[in-house]
Design a protein around this motif. Structure first.
Motif, PDB file in Angstrom:
ATOM      1  N   GLU A 233       0.841  -1.198   0.000  1.00 47.38           N
ATOM      2  CA  GLU A 233       0.000   0.000   0.000  1.00 47.38           C
ATOM      3  C   GLU A 233       0.876   1.248   0.000  1.00 47.38           C
ATOM      4  O   GLU A 233       1.914   1.308   0.659  1.00 47.38           O
ATOM      5  N   LEU A 234       0.442   2.254  -0.709  1.00 49.33           N
ATOM      6  CA  LEU A 234       1.235   3.461  -0.937  1.00 49.33           C
ATOM      7  C   LEU A 234       1.285   4.402   0.268  1.00 49.33           C
ATOM      8  O   LEU A 234       2.329   4.995   0.562  1.00 49.33           O
ATOM      9  N   GLU A 235       0.171   4.546   0.979  1.00 53.80           N
ATOM     10  CA  GLU A 235       0.040   5.622   1.964  1.00 53.80           C
ATOM     11  C   GLU A 235       1.120   5.636   3.049  1.00 53.80           C
ATOM     12  O   GLU A 235       1.676   6.707   3.342  1.00 53.80           O
ATOM     13  N   PRO A 236       1.449   4.508   3.693  1.00 60.58           N
ATOM     14  CA  PRO A 236       2.474   4.566   4.743  1.00 60.58           C
ATOM     15  C   PRO A 236       3.814   5.087   4.238  1.00 60.58           C
ATOM     16  O   PRO A 236       4.485   5.868   4.912  1.00 60.58           O
ATOM     17  N   TRP A 237       4.195   4.668   3.050  1.00 62.20           N
ATOM     18  CA  TRP A 237       5.492   5.075   2.505  1.00 62.20           C
ATOM     19  C   TRP A 237       5.467   6.525   2.045  1.00 62.20           C
ATOM     20  O   TRP A 237       6.446   7.264   2.207  1.00 62.20           O
ATOM     21  N   LEU A 238       4.351   6.954   1.484  1.00 63.61           N
ATOM     22  CA  LEU A 238       4.231   8.342   1.061  1.00 63.61           C
ATOM     23  C   LEU A 238       4.313   9.271   2.277  1.00 63.61           C
ATOM     24  O   LEU A 238       5.018  10.289   2.253  1.00 63.61           O
TER      25      LEU A 238
END
Length: 295
Positions: A233-238
């Protein structure tokens, strides 16, 4: 942003910090400094220690009172002697380590990291080369902590944030408070010295980016754990990259300012804080509603 050559005994990578908000939530009004940037010893030496101290100051942990069912036995004389011997050995070990760090800091400032050998450091410190490697398995360890102090303080700021506060707000506020300490006039010589040493060495620049990556990964993993995000999933890394991008920007801004011979003197603490708060506002605009703690 933060361990290493003790050119960083003065304030703020940020030890890294780094330095704590949401350890409750470090605010722009919190007391100064070890980030740095730590993250690198660049910051750890200058900011991180204070960051950890600030995190603990803002969020003291009260340990449970110990239950004592009987008086503690009195140590025997031989046991006391053994304990004293152990303490003395530890004191000598710490003194040797400090001598090595001081020698390395002086040599790096004189000739640059890449132009100083471990043997020269050992000779300056009055020890053999093997002793240096016993304390610092790799030469870069003389500048950067293997485990940046800022990392623990940053994650603590996130874990302890208040209900309704986003991870970007907690981590970002912590970083702004930590990095603003790099502007303390007392820290300027250390920040400038570390900036010259790091910017003068490709090896150290690579290592600093690795440390920044470790901080980013640790924050992203904490967010993933909290949100139960699915793998990929993108959100944690973004969110993590955005927050650590703010940290890196403030660190480089502090370095540029203390190294510039033309910039007029001013309140660098206030300047870093104002820039950090503007950056934090940008993060909040897109991330404020993400990963809020439930009441």
């Amino acid at each position: 942003m933060t361990g290493g050559a003790r050119a960083g005994r003065a304030a703020a990578t940020v030890r890294t910090d780094p330095a704590g908000d949401g350890p409750g939530a470090a605010t722009a009004d919190t007391r100064p400094e070890d980030v740095v940037a730590e993250q690198a010893r660049a910051q750890a030496r200058a900011a991180a220690p204070d960051e950890v101290e600030q995190a603990l100051t803002d969020n003291p942990v009260t340990p449970a009172a110990p239950v004592q069912v009987a008086p503690a036995p009195v140590a025997s004389q031989p046991a006391r002697k053994r304990k004293k011997g152990v303490n003395l050995r530890e004191v000598r070990r710490q003194q040797t380590r400090e001598a090595i760090v001081d020698a390395a800091a002086a040599l790096f400032a004189e000739r640059g990291f890449d132009h100083v050998s471990v043997l020269e450091i050992a000779q300056r410190a009055g020890v053999v080369e093997k002793t240096v490697f016993n304390h610092f398995p790799v030469k870069e360890g003389l500048v950067f902590e293997a485990d940046p102090p800022m990392q623990a303080a940053l994650l603590d700021a996130v874990r302890r944030r208040r209900a309704g506060e986003s991870v970007a707000a907690a981590a970002g506020t912590f970083i702004v408070a930590a990095c603003s300490r790099l502007g303390d006039p007392a820290a300027a010589p250390t920040v400038a010295e570390m900036a010259r040493v790091i910017r003068g060495s490709r090896t150290l620049q690579v290592r600093e980016r690795e440390i920044l990556g470790q901080l980013t990964d640790a924050l992203a993993e904490q967010i993933t754990l909290e949100t139960r995000a699915a793998p990929g999933e993108l959100e944690p890394w973004l969110a993590a990259h955005s927050v650590l991008g703010l940290y890196q920007s403030l660190l480089e801004m502090a370095r540029d300012r203390v190294l510039s011979p033309t910039d007029p003197p001013g309140d660098l603490v206030a300047e870093l804080r104002a820039s950090g708060e503007r950056g934090l506002s940008l993060l909040q605009f897109g991330l404020a509603s993400y990963s809020k703690r439930r009441a």
